[in-house]
Design a protein around this motif. Structure first.
Motif, PDB file in Angstrom:
ATOM      1  N   ALA A 199       0.862  -1.179   0.000  1.00  0.00           N
ATOM      2  CA  ALA A 199       0.000   0.000   0.000  1.00  0.00           C
ATOM      3  C   ALA A 199       0.900   1.232   0.000  1.00  0.00           C
ATOM      4  CB  ALA A 199      -0.908  -0.006   1.229  1.00  0.00           C
ATOM      5  N   CYS A 200       0.720   2.119  -0.975  1.00  0.00           N
ATOM      6  CA  CYS A 200       1.626   3.260  -1.113  1.00  0.00           C
ATOM      7  C   CYS A 200       0.879   4.433  -1.720  1.00  0.00           C
ATOM      8  CB  CYS A 200       2.830   2.891  -1.978  1.00  0.00           C
ATOM      9  SG  CYS A 200       2.408   2.552  -3.706  1.00  0.00           S
ATOM     10  N   ASP A 201       1.590   5.550  -1.905  1.00  0.00           N
ATOM     11  CA  ASP A 201       0.943   6.742  -2.446  1.00  0.00           C
ATOM     12  C   ASP A 201       1.295   6.987  -3.911  1.00  0.00           C
ATOM     13  OD1 ASP A 201       3.551   7.431  -2.110  1.00  0.00           O
ATOM     14  OD2 ASP A 201       3.192   9.091  -0.716  1.00  0.00           O
ATOM     15  N   VAL A 202       1.733   5.923  -4.605  1.00  0.00           N
ATOM     16  CA  VAL A 202       2.019   6.029  -6.047  1.00  0.00           C
ATOM     17  C   VAL A 202       1.229   4.930  -6.758  1.00  0.00           C
ATOM     18  CG1 VAL A 202       3.794   6.125  -7.829  1.00  0.00           C
ATOM     19  CG2 VAL A 202       4.342   6.847  -5.496  1.00  0.00           C
ATOM     20  N   GLY A 310      11.806  13.769 -14.289  1.00  0.00           N
ATOM     21  CA  GLY A 310      11.849  14.654 -13.129  1.00  0.00           C
ATOM     22  C   GLY A 310      10.531  14.868 -12.429  1.00  0.00           C
ATOM     23  N   PRO A 311       9.476  15.313 -13.137  1.00  0.00           N
ATOM     24  CA  PRO A 311       8.216  15.611 -12.458  1.00  0.00           C
ATOM     25  C   PRO A 311       7.577  14.359 -11.852  1.00  0.00           C
ATOM     26  CG  PRO A 311       8.248  16.544 -14.677  1.00  0.00           C
ATOM     27  CD  PRO A 311       9.414  15.631 -14.575  1.00  0.00           C
ATOM     28  N   THR A 312       6.975  14.535 -10.695  1.00  0.00           N
ATOM     29  CA  THR A 312       6.269  13.416 -10.048  1.00  0.00           C
ATOM     30  C   THR A 312       4.854  13.326 -10.605  1.00  0.00           C
ATOM     31  OG1 THR A 312       5.375  14.789  -8.266  1.00  0.00           O
ATOM     32  CG2 THR A 312       7.582  13.831  -7.945  1.00  0.00           C
ATOM     33  N   GLY A 313       4.200  12.228 -10.268  1.00  0.00           N
ATOM     34  CA  GLY A 313       2.819  12.067 -10.689  1.00  0.00           C
ATOM     35  C   GLY A 313       1.918  13.150 -10.129  1.00  0.00           C
ATOM     36  N   VAL A 314       2.156  13.536  -8.873  1.00  0.00           N
ATOM     37  CA  VAL A 314       1.354  14.594  -8.253  1.00  0.00           C
ATOM     38  C   VAL A 314       1.563  15.919  -8.984  1.00  0.00           C
ATOM     39  CG1 VAL A 314       1.038  15.967  -6.160  1.00  0.00           C
ATOM     40  CG2 VAL A 314       1.310  13.484  -5.991  1.00  0.00           C
ATOM     41  N   GLU A 315       2.808  16.240  -9.290  1.00  0.00           N
ATOM     42  CA  GLU A 315       3.103  17.493  -9.990  1.00  0.00           C
ATOM     43  C   GLU A 315       2.441  17.531 -11.364  1.00  0.00           C
ATOM     44  OE1 GLU A 315       7.497  18.349  -7.972  1.00  0.00           O
ATOM     45  OE2 GLU A 315       7.340  17.245  -9.866  1.00  0.00           O
ATOM     46  N   LEU A 316       2.548  16.437 -12.095  1.00  0.00           N
ATOM     47  CA  LEU A 316       1.950  16.391 -13.428  1.00  0.00           C
ATOM     48  C   LEU A 316       0.425  16.469 -13.359  1.00  0.00           C
ATOM     49  CD1 LEU A 316       4.217  13.635 -14.997  1.00  0.00           C
ATOM     50  CD2 LEU A 316       4.224  16.066 -15.583  1.00  0.00           C
ATOM     51  N   SER A 317      -0.169  15.831 -12.363  1.00  0.00           N
ATOM     52  CA  SER A 317      -1.629  15.859 -12.239  1.00  0.00           C
ATOM     53  C   SER A 317      -2.135  17.264 -11.963  1.00  0.00           C
ATOM     54  CB  SER A 317      -2.086  14.899 -11.132  1.00  0.00           C
ATOM     55  OG  SER A 317      -1.759  15.401  -9.844  1.00  0.00           O
ATOM     56  N   GLN A 318      -1.411  18.017 -11.158  1.00  0.00           N
ATOM     57  CA  GLN A 318      -1.805  19.394 -10.878  1.00  0.00           C
ATOM     58  C   GLN A 318      -1.567  20.293 -12.088  1.00  0.00           C
ATOM     59  OE1 GLN A 318      -3.398  20.462  -8.262  1.00  0.00           O
ATOM     60  NE2 GLN A 318      -3.319  18.522  -7.157  1.00  0.00           N
ATOM     61  N   TYR A 320      -1.604  19.432 -15.328  1.00  0.00           N
ATOM     62  CA  TYR A 320      -2.357  19.165 -16.546  1.00  0.00           C
ATOM     63  C   TYR A 320      -3.816  18.758 -16.310  1.00  0.00           C
ATOM     64  CZ  TYR A 320       2.269  19.503 -18.582  1.00  0.00           C
ATOM     65  OH  TYR A 320       3.508  19.958 -18.956  1.00  0.00           O
ATOM     66  N   GLY A 321      -4.316  18.978 -15.088  1.00  0.00           N
ATOM     67  CA  GLY A 321      -5.761  18.964 -14.934  1.00  0.00           C
ATOM     68  C   GLY A 321      -6.452  17.760 -14.338  1.00  0.00           C
ATOM     69  N   TRP A 322      -5.724  16.795 -13.757  1.00  0.00           N
ATOM     70  CA  TRP A 322      -6.431  15.683 -13.103  1.00  0.00           C
ATOM     71  C   TRP A 322      -6.026  15.554 -11.622  1.00  0.00           C
ATOM     72  CZ3 TRP A 322      -2.999  14.965 -17.199  1.00  0.00           C
ATOM     73  CH2 TRP A 322      -1.789  14.351 -16.908  1.00  0.00           C
ATOM     74  N   GLY A 323      -5.680  16.683 -11.016  1.00  0.00           N
ATOM     75  CA  GLY A 323      -5.247  16.676  -9.621  1.00  0.00           C
ATOM     76  C   GLY A 323      -6.239  16.063  -8.658  1.00  0.00           C
ATOM     77  N   PRO A 324      -7.520  16.517  -8.612  1.00  0.00           N
ATOM     78  CA  PRO A 324      -8.482  15.938  -7.670  1.00  0.00           C
ATOM     79  C   PRO A 324      -8.705  14.440  -7.880  1.00  0.00           C
ATOM     80  CG  PRO A 324      -9.284  18.047  -8.491  1.00  0.00           C
ATOM     81  CD  PRO A 324      -8.074  17.704  -9.311  1.00  0.00           C
ATOM     82  N   ALA A 325      -8.805  14.019  -9.144  1.00  0.00           N
ATOM     83  CA  ALA A 325      -8.998  12.588  -9.422  1.00  0.00           C
ATOM     84  C   ALA A 325      -7.787  11.787  -8.973  1.00  0.00           C
ATOM     85  CB  ALA A 325      -9.248  12.375 -10.915  1.00  0.00           C
ATOM     86  N   TYR A 326      -6.591  12.340  -9.161  1.00  0.00           N
ATOM     87  CA  TYR A 326      -5.372  11.631  -8.771  1.00  0.00           C
ATOM     88  C   TYR A 326      -5.285  11.502  -7.256  1.00  0.00           C
ATOM     89  CZ  TYR A 326      -0.514  10.065  -9.156  1.00  0.00           C
ATOM     90  OH  TYR A 326       0.636   9.325  -9.095  1.00  0.00           O
TER      91      TYR A 326
END
Length: 408
Positions: A199-202, A310-318, A320-326
């Motif tokens: 169980a992780c945050d990625v 370089g960019p993390t999944g969280v950074e990319l989600s914020q 390019y528009g899927w931050g809340p879903a991510y």
């Protein structure tokens, strides 16, 4: 009986159940100092009756305390771990995974769970590899799996469900120590296999680990430690390639990009960060995995790939528009998900009063009160067993007959 070993098992089961010494002592009818001596192995004698009281309070078979787990001694283990991980973390992770198989074995013999008692294993025959490199072989196997399942080039929705459908083995998400990504454990005596990931945050890492372990399972790689650091073995390279091509097939990437020039032209830049991020999002893989696939397609160079990293999944989600879903997906990936088949068996056993709610709570990775409330809300309560009235006349006659036989 080795009292030191018995004491160690009592302590391990107590800690696993979340009891302090005082709480367990009260439940089992001991004083706290007495339980302390039992756990240290310094008490001169421990009777089976006393161990039975402890086992009852801990909701485990008494043999778990006297001789330990037979499952632990016979399982075959394959672990996806960092070679720098401490032995204590490896052992703790293994114990968490084996405990699930121990519970599954313990539930055998119940008349109320015949449908879920055994894994319905499916033996998928991996094709004889044509390619000579691990990359080619991994891609061939992924293409075969996609063909068998009729996936075409579409994204895989749930990798754990795909594994269960394709092979029949159990899957789980458990709170493994951070350096351990996953375990594949097989109990040969019961022909049962469990693939467990951390169980992780990625979320993408979790999906990739499931797919990687599926590659090992399909290739019959057996029990071995899959090292994450240092030099990658050909077996590891092949399973990495299998996971990449299963989750993000090259033809699927080509289809998504289409012929409309979204990747630029020969005169302009190749795939930019936004396009690569959208592709990674579409196929639910990490950004670095998508960059590797784009390099395989000759859509970016090695230098370009390294420049984009370089960019993390969280950074990319914020960005390019899927931050809340991510964020919601991260919450799901942090949540313990026990094996569906074993949880079904455990709930059935709970209703039949063969196990207590604490065992269910540990399996689900949540508190006893929360588990009890959820069961009650679903109408899942232990069945009330009506005690049979004894036929006193018959018992007295049987006793009288035994006495007469003994006098002869």
């Amino acid at each position: 009986m080795d009292l030191v070993a018995v004491g160690r098992r009592v302590r391990e089961e107590r800690e696993r159940a979340g009891y302090g010494q005082r709480a367990l002592a009260e439940l089992a009818g001991f004083s706290q100092p007495t339980l302390h001596r039992i756990e240290l192995g310094t008490r001169a004698q421990v009777t089976l009756a006393e161990l039975d009281r402890l086992a009852d309070a801990l909701d485990v078979p008494v043999r778990q305390l006297t001789t330990g787990s037979p499952v632990r001694g016979r399982v075959h283990i394959a672990a996806r771990i960092d070679p720098a991980v401490a032995e204590d973390d490896k052992e703790r992770a293994l114990r968490l995974v084996v405990e699930v198989l121990e519970l599954d074995a313990r539930l055998d013999g119940g008349a109320d769970d015949a449908a879920a008692a055994q894994q319905h294993r499916r033996r998928l025959t991996a094709p004889r590899p044509i390619g000579t490199t691990p990359e080619e072989q991994g891609r061939e196997l992924a293409t075969h799996v996609r063909s068998v399942l009729g996936l075409g080039t579409a994204p895989v929705a749930d990798v754990d469900e795909l594994i269960e459908h394709l092979t029949g083995v159990d899957t789980a998400v458990l709170r493994l120590p951070q350096p351990v990504d996953g375990f594949t454990v097989t109990d040969p005596a019961r022909d049962t296999t469990l693939i467990a990931v951390r169980a992780c945050d990625v979320p993408e890492r979790q999906r990739f680990t499931f797919a990687h372990e599926l590659g090992h399972l399909l290739q019959g790689d057996g029990a071995e430690v899959h090292q994450l650091g240092g030099a990658r073995t050909p077996t590891e390279q092949r399973c990495d390639a299998f996971a990449r091509h299963l989750l993000a097939p090259l033809e699927g990437i080509r289809t998504w990009l289409g012929p409309d020039g979204r990747v630029g032209t020969a005169a302009g830049p190749s795939v930019d960060e936004r396009t690569a991020a959208l592709l990674a999002r579409h196929f639910r893989v990490s950004f670095p995995v998508m960059l590797i696939q784009l390099e395989c397609l000759d859509l970016i160079s090695t230098a370009r790939k390294d420049a984009l990293k370089g960019p993390t999944g969280v950074e990319l989600s914020q960005r390019y528009g899927w931050g809340p879903a991510y964020e919601q997906e991260i919450d799901v990936s942090r949540t313990v998900r026990p094996p569906r088949r074993i949880l079904e068996r455990a709930v059935s056993a709970y209703r039949g009063q063969r196990i207590g709610v604490r065992v269910l709570a540990m399996l689900e990775g949540r508190g006893v009160e929360e588990t009890q409330a959820a069961l009650r809300e679903a109408g899942l309560v232990p069945e009330v067993r009506t005690a049979k009235r004894a036929d006193v006349t018959r018992l007295a006659a049987r006793s009288h007959s035994r006495h007469e036989s003994g006098d002869r």
